[in-house]
Design an enzyme around this catalytic site. Structure first.
Site, short mmCIF file in Angstrom:
data_model
loop_
_atom_site.label_atom_id
_atom_site.label_comp_id
_atom_site.label_asym_id
_atom_site.label_seq_id
_atom_site.Cartn_x
_atom_site.Cartn_y
_atom_site.Cartn_z
N ARG A 148 -27.84 48.58 44.11
CA ARG A 148 -29.20 48.15 44.48
C ARG A 148 -29.46 48.32 45.97
O ARG A 148 -30.59 48.56 46.40
CB ARG A 148 -29.46 46.70 44.04
CG ARG A 148 -28.46 45.71 44.60
CD ARG A 148 -28.68 44.32 44.02
NE ARG A 148 -27.54 43.46 44.27
CZ ARG A 148 -27.64 42.18 44.59
NH1 ARG A 148 -28.81 41.61 44.69
NH2 ARG A 148 -26.56 41.47 44.78
N SER A 196 -33.26 40.42 45.95
CA SER A 196 -32.38 40.98 44.92
C SER A 196 -32.49 42.49 44.86
O SER A 196 -31.54 43.18 44.54
CB SER A 196 -32.73 40.40 43.55
OG SER A 196 -32.48 39.02 43.53
N GLU A 245 -44.99 40.55 35.75
CA GLU A 245 -44.53 41.94 35.67
C GLU A 245 -45.53 42.85 34.97
O GLU A 245 -45.66 44.03 35.32
CB GLU A 245 -43.17 42.00 34.95
CG GLU A 245 -42.03 41.34 35.71
CD GLU A 245 -41.95 39.82 35.54
OE1 GLU A 245 -42.75 39.28 34.74
OE2 GLU A 245 -41.12 39.19 36.20
N PHE A 255 -36.79 42.72 33.02
CA PHE A 255 -38.21 42.48 33.25
C PHE A 255 -38.96 43.78 33.56
O PHE A 255 -40.19 43.81 33.56
CB PHE A 255 -38.41 41.46 34.37
CG PHE A 255 -37.52 40.25 34.25
CD1 PHE A 255 -37.31 39.65 33.01
CD2 PHE A 255 -36.85 39.73 35.35
CE1 PHE A 255 -36.47 38.56 32.89
CE2 PHE A 255 -36.01 38.64 35.23
CZ PHE A 255 -35.82 38.06 34.00
N HIS A 286 -29.92 45.08 38.41
CA HIS A 286 -29.27 44.07 37.58
C HIS A 286 -29.21 44.49 36.11
O HIS A 286 -29.36 43.67 35.20
CB HIS A 286 -29.96 42.72 37.71
CG HIS A 286 -29.81 42.09 39.08
ND1 HIS A 286 -30.19 42.72 40.23
CD2 HIS A 286 -29.33 40.88 39.46
CE1 HIS A 286 -29.94 41.94 41.27
NE2 HIS A 286 -29.42 40.82 40.84
N ASP A 308 -25.60 34.89 35.29
CA ASP A 308 -26.90 34.47 34.75
C ASP A 308 -26.96 34.57 33.23
O ASP A 308 -27.78 33.92 32.59
CB ASP A 308 -28.04 35.32 35.35
CG ASP A 308 -28.46 34.80 36.72
OD1 ASP A 308 -28.06 33.67 37.07
OD2 ASP A 308 -29.17 35.52 37.43
N ARG A 343 -26.20 45.20 40.03
CA ARG A 343 -26.04 44.13 41.00
C ARG A 343 -24.69 44.13 41.73
O ARG A 343 -24.65 43.90 42.94
CB ARG A 343 -26.21 42.79 40.29
CG ARG A 343 -25.88 41.59 41.18
CD ARG A 343 -26.12 40.28 40.45
NE ARG A 343 -25.86 39.15 41.34
CZ ARG A 343 -24.87 38.28 41.16
NH1 ARG A 343 -24.04 38.40 40.14
NH2 ARG A 343 -24.70 37.29 42.00
#
Lengths: 281, 317
Positions: free
Chosen positions: B13, B40, B61, B86, B112, B120, B170
């Site tokens: 990322r 992020s 989104e 998302f 991610h 998560d 990530r």
């Protein structure tokens, strides 16, 4: 700019086009199309500043997005009479290999269409994006959008409504076709949306209401007023109170003609109420 | 055997973030959008340098994808940034109608991805996104393997006309591809030449495949390793050429075997050159909480899983 007489002629011819298009293929959405005829004729012939010809970028001209894509018959007819493509092409509506798909698309390269619509609730977000690009490009022109009222039941609209005021998208005029009807019945029965004017105001928009949404003078005056209100920090909403099926007596005051085509006899009756003015395609 | 050196582990990322920053400096039409995940997605520097070209849409989104589509009308090149879940599943219809079917030049940049998002858990770990995106007509699908490649890909897709799904992750992973690489959309990269088996990997599994090839080499097995960063359009030629030689193939990806790279490979092999294939991929399951390494181990997505798959597929020749 057209004279009032010319605008009325165009309205009558567009109504004939709508009826003949949906009749020919026995499918399509005449109700909302007939209801929005005066609005789209006014917008394209009296209000929007348009370049000659068509390009996807729409730089240095006003841009329009139709979010409730199912009223494609009125959109196609208005675009054709405005010169975007040959009027004769209306004859291909919903047929195989046509640029005039059931719902509008950029995919077949039809001039005048800048986004696909049909799956509801997406047009306002797209209009906001283009309005932002106009600001980045220092292009003073405006972005217009038309949404159905039933369509406001889609949550994405409220994301967009929140964004437009929060981010001061003030070069945007969004009109809601407030005919209070959707496929399954009156909006108040299907999914009551309450006082839309208060909702838009609460979300930070300026709101204008057109009480007679099938009256050319009232529509044009309101659109001009809306234009004069742009650039002042707020997006503008026009609540356009239309009559679904307007112009055909037996199609009014009911949601029955939302997505149903007339048969031969019904077509004849309907056409008799709308004079041929500019020549049938 | 060619040796690949980890120049210092980094997250992919950050490659996206640094690529975007560079784009901000060289291409005035590039704009960026984010749905409340700036940190992020490592978008801070782009935003600092180009505040007027950044659009924070909040946790919305669907609206972000629509705005991105609209921004292209007038010549902008929008890069959207949020988690892969998302970026795809949540907004599939918006991408389908407003971006793909509308032929909009939007770059959907998704961080991610996969189980390596870690703690998560499954709500955030999408393993279906490659399938969702590759099924859309006209959508280009890219899954990069390290920091350098992700940065190069980010820069390259600004010049590539059409909608693109760029998938990255990530965790900090080995950074082993060339700093100055030229990223070519749709071109596979032959990383290791071999004759006994073909390993085709994408994303985080590319490094694992190289590590597996080393282990296999010690055991006397010569593995050819191909990095497929562009899953669609797929570089069929590089794969067909390799299997003509090796006669068996292992596909490796951090994604469900349904809808992933392996499925695309199986399709071209079935049509052109039926070949025994094993899939290193998740087996139609959701992920769960854990460290990235634990999850790669548990879901069979690491070097050991690649080695085991190679042994199995070679027996099927």
């Amino acid at each position: 700019m057209q004279t009032q007489t010319k605008l009325k002629q165009t309205v009558s011819q567009v109504r004939r086009d709508i009826l003949r298009m949906v009749h020919k293929v026995n499918s399509g959405h005449p109700g909302g199309s007939l209801g929005c005829t005066e609005f789209l004729v006014s917008l394209y012939n009296e209000i929007m500043e348009l370049k000659e010809g068509f390009d996807m970028d729409g730089i240095n001209e006003d841009v329009f997005f139709l979010s409730n894509g199912h009223i494609s018959p009125v959109f196609y007819s208005v675009l054709a009479h405005r010169g975007y493509f040959p009027v004769e092409e209306l004859n291909t509506f919903r047929l195989i290999n046509s640029r005039l798909q059931g719902h509008p698309t950029t995919h077949e390269g039809l001039p005048g269409i800048r986004m696909a619509s049909g799956s509801l609730g997406q047009g306002l977000s797209v209009a906001i994006g283009t309005a932002q690009t106009k600001k980045l490009n220092n292009d003073r022109h405006l972005v217009f959008a038309l949404l159905g009222d039933g369509e406001l039941q889609e949550g994405q609209n409220w994301e967009a409504i929140m964004y437009a005021s929060g981010k001061k998208v003030d070069n945007l005029i969004a009109t809601i076709d407030l005919n209070e009807k959707q496929i399954d019945g009156p909006t108040d029965e299907v999914m009551p949306m309450g006082d839309l004017s208060s909702k838009f105001i609460a979300f930070g928009w300026d709101v204008l209401t057109v009480e007679k949404g099938n009256n050319l003078t009232e529509i044009i005056d309101t659109l001009k007023k809306a234009k004069s209100m742009t650039g002042k920090g707020k997006p503008i909403c026009i609540l356009l109170k239309t009559e679904m099926g307007n112009g055909v007596d037996f199609m009014m005051n009911t949601h029955a003609w939302h997505g149903k085509a007339p048969n031969d006899e019904q077509l004849e009756k309907a056409l008799a109420q709308n004079r041929e003015t500019l020549g049938d395609y | 055997m060619k040796e690949y050196i980890n120049q210092g582990s980094k997250d992919t990322r950050s490659g996206f973030g640094d690529g975007l920053t560079e784009l901000g400096r060289i291409n005035p039409n590039v704009v960026a959008l984010c749905a409340d995940l700036i940190g992020s997605l490592k978008m801070n520097q782009f935003i600092k340098e180009n505040p007027e070209r950044f659009f924070q849409v909040g946790i919305a989104e669907a609206n972000m994808i629509g705005i991105a589509a609209g921004l292209t009308v007038g010549g902008k090149i929008p890069f959207t940034g949020t988690f892969a879940n998302f970026s795809t599943g949540r907004v599939y219809d918006q991408i389908r109608q407003s971006v793909a079917y509308s032929d909009k030049n939007v770059k959907i940049c998704a961080s991610h991805a996969g189980v390596t998002l870690g703690e998560d858990g499954a709500t955030h770990q999408i393993l279906e996104d490659i399938g969702l995106m590759k099924m859309l007509p006209g959508m280009t699908v890219i899954n990069t393997c390290d920091y350098n490649q992700t940065k190069a890909a980010t820069i390259a897709i600004a010049e590539f006309e059409g909608p693109v799904y760029l998938r990255f992750g990530r965790p900090s992973v080995a950074n082993f591809t060339a700093v100055d690489q030229k990223f070519e959309v749709g071109k596979g990269i032959l990383l290791q030449e071999g004759k006994d088996v073909t390993i085709v990997a994408t994303g985080h599994l590319v490094w694992e495949a190289l590590e597996a090839a080393k282990t296999l080499h010690e055991q006397g097995i010569s593995a050819e390793v191909i990095d497929i960063h562009t899953i669609k359009p797929l570089d069929e030629a590089i794969i067909l050429k390799s299997v003509a030689k090796t006669k068996c193939i292992v596909s490796a990806e951090e994604h469900n075997y349904l809808g992933g790279l392996g499925e695309s490979i199986a399709g071209i092999l079935a049509l052109n050159h039926p070949t025994p294939q094993e899939f290193v991929a998740t087996k139609d399951t959701f992920g769960e909480s854990g460290t990235p390494a634990q999850l790669m181990e548990k879901y069979g997505l690491n070097k050991d899983a690649v080695v085991a798959a190679v042994k199995k597929v070679m027996e099927r020749k």
